[in-house]
Each structure stands twice: as structure tokens, then as C-alpha cells.
Write a protein that holds these residues in place. Sequence first.
Motif, PDB file in Angstrom:
ATOM      1  N   GLY A   1       0.856  -1.265   0.140  1.00 48.42           N
ATOM      2  CA  GLY A   1       0.183  -0.137   0.139  1.00 48.42           C
ATOM      3  C   GLY A   1       0.930   1.432  -0.072  1.00 48.42           C
ATOM      4  N   ARG A   2       0.063   2.458   0.099  1.00 41.70           N
ATOM      5  CA  ARG A   2       0.859   3.725  -0.034  1.00 41.70           C
ATOM      6  C   ARG A   2       1.009   4.245   1.548  1.00 41.70           C
ATOM      7  N   SER A   3       1.883   4.901   1.533  1.00 45.04           N
ATOM      8  CA  SER A   3       1.785   5.848   2.768  1.00 45.04           C
ATOM      9  C   SER A   3       1.618   7.301   2.571  1.00 45.04           C
ATOM     10  N   ILE A   4       0.739   8.083   2.875  1.00 46.11           N
ATOM     11  CA  ILE A   4       0.129   9.169   2.084  1.00 46.11           C
ATOM     12  C   ILE A   4       0.114  10.569   3.435  1.00 46.11           C
ATOM     13  N   ILE A   5       0.287  11.424   2.924  1.00 48.70           N
ATOM     14  CA  ILE A   5      -0.264  12.686   3.816  1.00 48.70           C
ATOM     15  C   ILE A   5      -1.063  13.562   3.049  1.00 48.70           C
ATOM     16  N   ALA A  21      -9.337   7.655   2.482  1.00 46.80           N
ATOM     17  CA  ALA A  21      -7.864   7.444   2.666  1.00 46.80           C
ATOM     18  C   ALA A  21      -7.708   6.639   4.172  1.00 46.80           C
ATOM     19  N   ALA A  22      -8.529   7.217   5.113  1.00 46.57           N
ATOM     20  CA  ALA A  22      -8.248   6.748   6.559  1.00 46.57           C
ATOM     21  C   ALA A  22      -8.646   5.231   6.546  1.00 46.57           C
ATOM     22  N   LEU A  23      -9.929   4.890   5.721  1.00 39.91           N
ATOM     23  CA  LEU A  23     -10.692   3.649   5.750  1.00 39.91           C
ATOM     24  C   LEU A  23      -9.987   2.447   4.772  1.00 39.91           C
ATOM     25  N   HIS A  24      -9.440   2.990   3.860  1.00 40.28           N
ATOM     26  CA  HIS A  24      -8.923   2.011   2.847  1.00 40.28           C
ATOM     27  C   HIS A  24      -7.929   1.281   3.151  1.00 40.28           C
ATOM     28  N   PRO A  25      -7.804  -0.047   3.199  1.00 40.60           N
ATOM     29  CA  PRO A  25      -6.670  -1.023   3.914  1.00 40.60           C
ATOM     30  C   PRO A  25      -5.387  -0.838   2.872  1.00 40.60           C
ATOM     31  N   GLU A  26      -5.547  -0.344   1.568  1.00 44.60           N
ATOM     32  CA  GLU A  26      -4.181  -0.080   0.849  1.00 44.60           C
ATOM     33  C   GLU A  26      -3.653   0.966   0.946  1.00 44.60           C
ATOM     34  N   ILE A  27      -4.276   2.169   1.816  1.00 47.70           N
ATOM     35  CA  ILE A  27      -3.761   3.358   2.176  1.00 47.70           C
ATOM     36  C   ILE A  27      -3.300   3.537   3.533  1.00 47.70           C
ATOM     37  N   GLU A  28      -2.056   3.718   3.992  1.00 47.42           N
ATOM     38  CA  GLU A  28      -1.717   4.171   5.173  1.00 47.42           C
ATOM     39  C   GLU A  28      -1.581   5.758   5.280  1.00 47.42           C
ATOM     40  N   LEU A  29      -2.773   6.314   6.042  1.00 46.24           N
ATOM     41  CA  LEU A  29      -2.896   7.673   6.155  1.00 46.24           C
ATOM     42  C   LEU A  29      -1.956   8.140   7.533  1.00 46.24           C
ATOM     43  N   LEU A  30      -0.773   8.824   7.157  1.00 41.59           N
ATOM     44  CA  LEU A  30       0.120   8.900   8.083  1.00 41.59           C
ATOM     45  C   LEU A  30      -0.462  10.220   9.098  1.00 41.59           C
ATOM     46  N   PRO A 243     -20.117  16.911  -8.345  1.00 47.34           N
ATOM     47  CA  PRO A 243     -18.854  16.253  -8.315  1.00 47.34           C
ATOM     48  C   PRO A 243     -18.192  16.210  -7.078  1.00 47.34           C
ATOM     49  N   VAL A 244     -17.539  15.354  -6.578  1.00 51.30           N
ATOM     50  CA  VAL A 244     -16.748  15.003  -5.156  1.00 51.30           C
ATOM     51  C   VAL A 244     -15.375  14.963  -5.632  1.00 51.30           C
ATOM     52  N   HIS A 245     -15.056  16.373  -5.999  1.00 52.85           N
ATOM     53  CA  HIS A 245     -13.555  16.414  -6.399  1.00 52.85           C
ATOM     54  C   HIS A 245     -12.364  15.702  -5.803  1.00 52.85           C
ATOM     55  N   ASP A 246     -12.304  15.909  -4.534  1.00 48.70           N
ATOM     56  CA  ASP A 246     -11.022  15.395  -4.031  1.00 48.70           C
ATOM     57  C   ASP A 246     -10.848  14.035  -3.917  1.00 48.70           C
ATOM     58  N   VAL A 247     -11.957  13.504  -3.551  1.00 46.73           N
ATOM     59  CA  VAL A 247     -12.189  11.948  -3.275  1.00 46.73           C
ATOM     60  C   VAL A 247     -11.300  11.068  -4.503  1.00 46.73           C
ATOM     61  N   LEU A 248     -11.517  11.928  -5.737  1.00 46.19           N
ATOM     62  CA  LEU A 248     -10.962  11.294  -7.135  1.00 46.19           C
ATOM     63  C   LEU A 248      -9.669  10.988  -6.841  1.00 46.19           C
ATOM     64  N   CYS A 249      -9.039  11.930  -6.044  1.00 45.34           N
ATOM     65  CA  CYS A 249      -7.497  11.651  -5.966  1.00 45.34           C
ATOM     66  C   CYS A 249      -7.164  10.494  -5.064  1.00 45.34           C
ATOM     67  N   THR A 250      -7.990  10.467  -3.987  1.00 49.07           N
ATOM     68  CA  THR A 250      -7.699   9.162  -3.194  1.00 49.07           C
ATOM     69  C   THR A 250      -7.999   7.800  -3.640  1.00 49.07           C
ATOM     70  N   ALA A 251      -9.304   7.750  -4.738  1.00 52.95           N
ATOM     71  CA  ALA A 251      -9.513   6.642  -5.366  1.00 52.95           C
ATOM     72  C   ALA A 251      -8.284   6.458  -6.206  1.00 52.95           C
ATOM     73  N   TYR A 252      -7.673   7.360  -7.003  1.00 49.59           N
ATOM     74  CA  TYR A 252      -6.662   7.024  -8.050  1.00 49.59           C
ATOM     75  C   TYR A 252      -5.513   6.147  -7.196  1.00 49.59           C
ATOM     76  N   LEU A 253      -5.376   6.568  -5.906  1.00 48.19           N
ATOM     77  CA  LEU A 253      -4.037   5.950  -5.156  1.00 48.19           C
ATOM     78  C   LEU A 253      -4.421   4.405  -5.236  1.00 48.19           C
TER      79      LEU A 253
END
Length: 316
Positions: A1-5, A21-30, A243-253
Motif C-alpha cells: 500500500g501507499r503511505s500518504i499525507i 484514505a483513513a479507511l482503505h486497507p491499501e492506504i496508510e494515512l500518516l 462532483p466530489v472532486h477531492d475523493v477522486l485523488c484518493t480513489a486514484y491511489l
Amino acid sequence: GRSIILDVDTGTDDAVAIMFAALHPEIELLAVTTVNGNVPLADTTDNTLRVLDWIERPEIPVFAGLSRPIARSGFPGARHFDRDSGNDPHGSALPIPPPRGTAQDVGAVEYLVETLRSTTEPLTLVPVGPLSNIATVLTIDPSLTEAVEEVVVMGGGHATTNVTASAEFNIWADPEAANVVFSAGFRRLTLVPLDATHRALVTRSACRVLEGLATPAGIAAARFIGRRIDAYGASAAGEEAAPVHDVLCTAYLVRPDVITTRHLALTVETASPLTIGRTVMDTRPGSTATRNAHVAFDADAALLIELLTQVFGTDA
Ligand code: BDR
Ligand code: CA
């Protein structure tokens, strides 16, 4: 997974991105860093704390950043909606309880500089508000780009704008900061502009599916997106949507195929009063300009909804 800020100006779509980002298992929200934008810094910080409390992730630290643009005393003009006109997709306070915790004592810039200096793994930065914090970090130490494997920015617009006829809000709100970020020489810079986010509209019926998950995240996402639909009055598939602009960035991850990008030269206007904050994307096939950004021009709405339903459906 990805470690992100995540760097946010929480607002209703930032809130959905934070939960994803907080709930997706493949994302580590630092951590989440906050900036002035949709609402003032105190409110973006308070809203961010509310969201993390709501999904029971108070251990994810929040660091407050800049309360104004880096080279101006404020925004370069009047914003495209005002709080009491009814077409505000945000509102000062998110419709969930006030936070129990507080932001960290250390500021966002200090946190980011220290973390990028000391990290032993490459990090992903995901700024989805004005770029004031990120630009300040780079001004302090331009070499910090080396700790970043990818920066994923929500902002800009080519054929689609919002705050003015020329520009999108995040970039317009701090154009000098955007210029610093776009020219910093990141290993990989991905831009998710309005041209993409407006192709991934979320409808009323999708909101009902999210609410039907009966999880804290599903219920809140439905509430936040419902507020956006009330304000936008856009439509998709014959029903109201937004549109829910910002979540498209976390979905892309987690699913890069949720957007379609083109590698091109990206710059930003920082002088002209008429076009201040405009992202200039060189889409000419034969352009020899330095291609510094992967810019999304299309998005997969159905895949976005599928991802939201998956990640908000599990009471992780
Ligand atoms: C951007 O500005 C804000 O309204 C949203 O949070 C998004 O980040 C869209 O222009
Ligand atoms: Ca935002």
C-alpha cells in the motif's frame, strides 16, 4: 500500500477523501495537514478533526498549516459562492458533532519538513486544497521533493473552471504556491482537474446506496454529498448529481484506472488580473515544452461509486 499525507481545506469533498484514505486497507494515512481555503483555517482544522472522530480514527494526527496565501494577503478576488446564498457546497461546520480532540502543537509546515527529512520510505503527498503548505515546505528546502514518490493534486481546469471564467478554486486561491509546486521537479506530479472530476458525478441514488450501508462513513458521505448536490444542482443520468472532486485523488491511489491522464507541460498564471490562477496545460501533440505533469481529462464515475461503496461499506 501507499503511505500518504493528505493536505486539506475541509469542506465536504475533502471530508469524503479523508474518510476514504483513513479507511482503505491499501492506504496508510500518516497524517492530515490543514490549510485555509473553502473555509478559514480554524474551520478546516475543526472539520478535519470532526471527520476523524466520526470514523473513530482520532489517532491520525492533524497539523494546522497556513491561514493565508504565501504571497498575498488574501484571495485574488471574490469567491464564486457566498455562505448565505444557499449555493455553498460546504458551509462552515460539517453536519457531524464537534471534535473531541485538537490539532497537534507542531504546525503543518514543521511536521512536513521533519517527516520528509526523516522518512525511510517514499511518501505520497495528496494536496486537495490551496497549495500554500506544500509550497512553503519546498521554499524551506527544495530537496524535499526527493522524499516524495508522487504528489497528487486536486486542482486546475482546462475546459472546465469554477471560481472565475479562467481558473479553479484551489489554484486560484494561492497561484504563487501552485507555481512553486508545479515547477519543483517532483518525480511524479499527477493533477486531477475539474475536467476529470466533472466526469465522475455522484447522483442522489448513489447517495442512497451509501446511506444504506448504515456505517458511520457511509452515512456521513451521503450527508456531505447530499449537501453538495443541493448546492450544485448538476445532473447525471437524468438525476441530480454533484462532483466530489477531492475523493477522486484518493480513489486514484488504489485504482489508477479511475482516471485517464495525459503527460504534458503544466504551468500557472500568477500575474494577469483577468486570468490569475489559470492552469495552462499544453495539449498540443507536437509540443516540445517540458512535460512535468500527468493531467487527468477523464474519469470513471461507476468505478468511483464502486470504490466508495466498498471502502465505506466495511465497518473496518
Ligand atoms: C476544489 O475547491 C473546493 O471547493 C473543493 O474542496 C475542491 O478541493 C474544487 O475547485
Ligand atoms: Ca478541497
